[in-house]
Design a protein around this motif. Structure first.
Motif, PDB file in Angstrom:
ATOM      1  N   ARG A   1       0.617  -1.134   0.061  1.00 22.26           N
ATOM      2  CA  ARG A   1      -0.170  -0.117   0.216  1.00 22.26           C
ATOM      3  C   ARG A   1       0.991   1.287   0.206  1.00 22.26           C
ATOM      4  NH1 ARG A   1      -2.370  -3.405   3.448  1.00 22.26           N
ATOM      5  NH2 ARG A   1      -1.135  -2.501   5.290  1.00 22.26           N
ATOM      6  N   HIS A   2       0.637   2.235  -0.782  1.00 15.67           N
ATOM      7  CA  HIS A   2       1.397   3.232  -0.922  1.00 15.67           C
ATOM      8  C   HIS A   2       0.195   4.484  -0.466  1.00 15.67           C
ATOM      9  CE1 HIS A   2       4.596   1.491  -2.931  1.00 15.67           C
ATOM     10  NE2 HIS A   2       3.465   0.847  -3.621  1.00 15.67           N
ATOM     11  N   THR A   3       0.735   5.350   0.538  1.00 12.80           N
ATOM     12  CA  THR A   3      -0.141   6.439   1.043  1.00 12.80           C
ATOM     13  C   THR A   3       0.588   7.897   1.037  1.00 12.80           C
ATOM     14  OG1 THR A   3      -1.162   4.843   2.514  1.00 12.80           O
ATOM     15  CG2 THR A   3      -1.541   7.136   3.141  1.00 12.80           C
ATOM     16  N   VAL A   4       0.010   8.959   0.383  1.00 12.74           N
ATOM     17  CA  VAL A   4       0.391  10.222   0.070  1.00 12.74           C
ATOM     18  C   VAL A   4      -0.685  11.055   0.863  1.00 12.74           C
ATOM     19  CG1 VAL A   4       1.025  11.827  -1.463  1.00 12.74           C
ATOM     20  CG2 VAL A   4       1.356   9.601  -1.960  1.00 12.74           C
ATOM     21  N   SER A   5       0.226  11.749   1.850  1.00 12.90           N
ATOM     22  CA  SER A   5      -0.618  12.846   2.635  1.00 12.90           C
ATOM     23  C   SER A   5      -0.605  14.195   2.040  1.00 12.90           C
ATOM     24  CB  SER A   5      -0.373  12.478   4.149  1.00 12.90           C
ATOM     25  OG  SER A   5      -0.994  13.471   4.735  1.00 12.90           O
ATOM     26  N   SER A   6      -1.879  15.030   2.603  1.00 20.92           N
ATOM     27  CA  SER A   6      -1.752  16.152   2.204  1.00 20.92           C
ATOM     28  C   SER A   6      -0.539  17.187   2.988  1.00 20.92           C
ATOM     29  CB  SER A   6      -2.810  17.229   2.557  1.00 20.92           C
ATOM     30  OG  SER A   6      -3.366  16.952   3.771  1.00 20.92           O
ATOM     31  N   THR A   7      -0.071  16.491   4.053  1.00 19.65           N
ATOM     32  CA  THR A   7       0.905  17.297   4.768  1.00 19.65           C
ATOM     33  C   THR A   7       2.299  16.911   4.124  1.00 19.65           C
ATOM     34  OG1 THR A   7       1.110  15.402   6.404  1.00 19.65           O
ATOM     35  CG2 THR A   7      -0.126  17.251   6.889  1.00 19.65           C
ATOM     36  N   GLY A   8       2.490  15.994   3.092  1.00 19.80           N
ATOM     37  CA  GLY A   8       3.579  15.677   2.480  1.00 19.80           C
ATOM     38  C   GLY A   8       4.390  14.532   2.827  1.00 19.80           C
ATOM     39  N   ARG A   9       3.658  13.637   3.818  1.00 12.67           N
ATOM     40  CA  ARG A   9       4.167  12.526   4.326  1.00 12.67           C
ATOM     41  C   ARG A   9       3.747  11.308   3.202  1.00 12.67           C
ATOM     42  NH1 ARG A   9       2.667  10.255  10.154  1.00 12.67           N
ATOM     43  NH2 ARG A   9       0.553  10.821   9.194  1.00 12.67           N
ATOM     44  N   ARG A  10       4.671  10.200   2.965  1.00 14.31           N
ATOM     45  CA  ARG A  10       4.589   9.400   2.071  1.00 14.31           C
ATOM     46  C   ARG A  10       4.913   8.004   2.762  1.00 14.31           C
ATOM     47  NH1 ARG A  10       5.366  10.468  -3.612  1.00 14.31           N
ATOM     48  NH2 ARG A  10       5.346  12.597  -3.887  1.00 14.31           N
ATOM     49  N   THR A  11       3.838   7.311   2.834  1.00 13.28           N
ATOM     50  CA  THR A  11       4.352   5.755   3.488  1.00 13.28           C
ATOM     51  C   THR A  11       3.922   4.652   2.617  1.00 13.28           C
ATOM     52  OG1 THR A  11       3.143   6.706   5.413  1.00 13.28           O
ATOM     53  CG2 THR A  11       3.367   4.300   5.619  1.00 13.28           C
ATOM     54  N   THR A  12       4.967   3.690   2.580  1.00 12.15           N
ATOM     55  CA  THR A  12       4.681   2.187   2.049  1.00 12.15           C
ATOM     56  C   THR A  12       4.620   1.170   3.219  1.00 12.15           C
ATOM     57  OG1 THR A  12       5.768   3.047   0.183  1.00 12.15           O
ATOM     58  CG2 THR A  12       5.711   0.729   0.439  1.00 12.15           C
ATOM     59  N   SER A  13       3.358   0.437   3.039  1.00  5.40           N
ATOM     60  CA  SER A  13       3.533  -0.587   3.963  1.00  5.40           C
ATOM     61  C   SER A  13       2.978  -1.932   3.440  1.00  5.40           C
ATOM     62  CB  SER A  13       2.449  -0.300   5.192  1.00  5.40           C
ATOM     63  OG  SER A  13       1.070   0.246   4.682  1.00  5.40           O
ATOM     64  N   MET A  14       3.100  -3.220   3.900  1.00  7.88           N
ATOM     65  CA  MET A  14       2.975  -4.421   3.327  1.00  7.88           C
ATOM     66  C   MET A  14       2.683  -5.189   4.629  1.00  7.88           C
ATOM     67  SD  MET A  14       4.874  -6.298   0.580  1.00  7.88           S
ATOM     68  CE  MET A  14       4.125  -7.653  -0.166  1.00  7.88           C
ATOM     69  N   ASP A  15       1.525  -6.138   4.467  1.00 10.21           N
ATOM     70  CA  ASP A  15       1.364  -7.109   5.520  1.00 10.21           C
ATOM     71  C   ASP A  15       2.203  -8.177   5.162  1.00 10.21           C
ATOM     72  OD1 ASP A  15      -0.451  -5.690   6.965  1.00 10.21           O
ATOM     73  OD2 ASP A  15      -2.180  -6.394   5.962  1.00 10.21           O
ATOM     74  N   LEU A  16       2.888  -9.101   6.006  1.00  3.50           N
ATOM     75  CA  LEU A  16       3.772 -10.017   5.710  1.00  3.50           C
ATOM     76  C   LEU A  16       2.948 -11.347   6.492  1.00  3.50           C
ATOM     77  CD1 LEU A  16       7.192  -8.619   6.030  1.00  3.50           C
ATOM     78  CD2 LEU A  16       5.831  -8.952   4.076  1.00  3.50           C
ATOM     79  N   PRO A  17       3.293 -12.519   6.116  1.00  3.72           N
ATOM     80  CA  PRO A  17       2.986 -13.800   6.657  1.00  3.72           C
ATOM     81  C   PRO A  17       3.101 -13.633   8.225  1.00  3.72           C
ATOM     82  CG  PRO A  17       3.904 -14.142   4.828  1.00  3.72           C
ATOM     83  CD  PRO A  17       4.209 -12.842   4.929  1.00  3.72           C
ATOM     84  N   GLY A  18       2.141 -14.153   9.139  1.00  3.32           N
ATOM     85  CA  GLY A  18       2.287 -14.005  10.702  1.00  3.32           C
ATOM     86  C   GLY A  18       1.984 -12.801  11.160  1.00  3.32           C
ATOM     87  N   PRO A  19       2.831 -12.486  12.238  1.00  2.00           N
ATOM     88  CA  PRO A  19       2.522 -11.353  13.028  1.00  2.00           C
ATOM     89  C   PRO A  19       3.341 -10.388  12.630  1.00  2.00           C
ATOM     90  CG  PRO A  19       3.884 -12.786  14.446  1.00  2.00           C
ATOM     91  CD  PRO A  19       3.554 -13.617  13.010  1.00  2.00           C
ATOM     92  N   PHE A  20       3.872 -10.227  11.285  1.00  2.00           N
ATOM     93  CA  PHE A  20       5.096  -9.435  10.687  1.00  2.00           C
ATOM     94  C   PHE A  20       4.317  -8.494   9.814  1.00  2.00           C
ATOM     95  CE2 PHE A  20       7.006 -13.559  11.376  1.00  2.00           C
ATOM     96  CZ  PHE A  20       7.738 -12.967  12.448  1.00  2.00           C
ATOM     97  N   GLY A  21       4.941  -7.315   9.772  1.00  2.00           N
ATOM     98  CA  GLY A  21       4.562  -6.215   8.592  1.00  2.00           C
ATOM     99  C   GLY A  21       5.649  -5.439   8.481  1.00  2.00           C
ATOM    100  N   TYR A  22       5.487  -4.563   7.522  1.00  2.00           N
ATOM    101  CA  TYR A  22       6.695  -3.661   6.947  1.00  2.00           C
ATOM    102  C   TYR A  22       6.014  -2.368   6.779  1.00  2.00           C
ATOM    103  CZ  TYR A  22       9.579  -1.485   3.687  1.00  2.00           C
ATOM    104  OH  TYR A  22      10.708  -0.479   3.043  1.00  2.00           O
ATOM    105  N   ARG A  23       6.773  -1.337   7.165  1.00  2.00           N
ATOM    106  CA  ARG A  23       6.419  -0.042   7.118  1.00  2.00           C
ATOM    107  C   ARG A  23       7.532   0.887   6.870  1.00  2.00           C
ATOM    108  NH1 ARG A  23       1.771   2.813  10.539  1.00  2.00           N
ATOM    109  NH2 ARG A  23       0.545   1.239   9.437  1.00  2.00           N
ATOM    110  N   ARG A  24       7.403   1.815   5.855  1.00  2.00           N
ATOM    111  CA  ARG A  24       8.573   2.737   5.699  1.00  2.00           C
ATOM    112  C   ARG A  24       7.858   4.381   5.412  1.00  2.00           C
ATOM    113  NH1 ARG A  24      13.739   2.911   1.396  1.00  2.00           N
ATOM    114  NH2 ARG A  24      14.325   4.869   2.277  1.00  2.00           N
ATOM    115  N   THR A  25       8.218   5.033   6.178  1.00  2.00           N
ATOM    116  CA  THR A  25       7.655   6.609   6.291  1.00  2.00           C
ATOM    117  C   THR A  25       8.614   7.536   5.840  1.00  2.00           C
ATOM    118  OG1 THR A  25       5.827   5.989   7.691  1.00  2.00           O
ATOM    119  CG2 THR A  25       6.243   8.177   7.288  1.00  2.00           C
ATOM    120  N   ARG A  26       8.541   8.397   4.918  1.00  2.00           N
ATOM    121  CA  ARG A  26       9.149   9.714   4.640  1.00  2.00           C
ATOM    122  C   ARG A  26       8.407  10.746   4.901  1.00  2.00           C
ATOM    123  NH1 ARG A  26      11.226   7.219  -1.404  1.00  2.00           N
ATOM    124  NH2 ARG A  26      12.298   5.311  -0.480  1.00  2.00           N
TER     125      ARG A  26
END
Length: 65
Positions: free
Chosen positions: A35-60
């Motif tokens: 998932r790619h999210t772009v906010s009106s405040t300029g924040r960009r986030t990329t996230s992804m659900d991984l198998p099990g209790p894991f996840g990935y998120r990167r915010t700029r």
């Protein structure tokens, strides 16, 4: 207790418009992929659900001058 406001609208398959009290954002993707999210405040986030209790998120954040 603080009062919050958040509303999400599906505008197209795979595209959501998220409206909050101070900003809004657009989310693209989801389901089984990233998932790619772009906010009106300029924040960009990329996230992804991984198998099990894991996840990935990167915010700029946009630099403020």
């Amino acid at each position: 207790m603080a009062v919050t406001f958040r509303k999400s609208f599906r505008i197209l398959p795979g595209v959501r418009l998220n409206i909050g009290r101070r900003s809004w954002s657009v989310t693209l993707g989801g389901g089984r992929g990233p998932r790619h999210t772009v906010s009106s405040t300029g924040r960009r986030t990329t996230s992804m659900d991984l198998p099990g209790p894991f996840g990935y998120r990167r915010t700029r954040s946009r630099r403020r001058r």
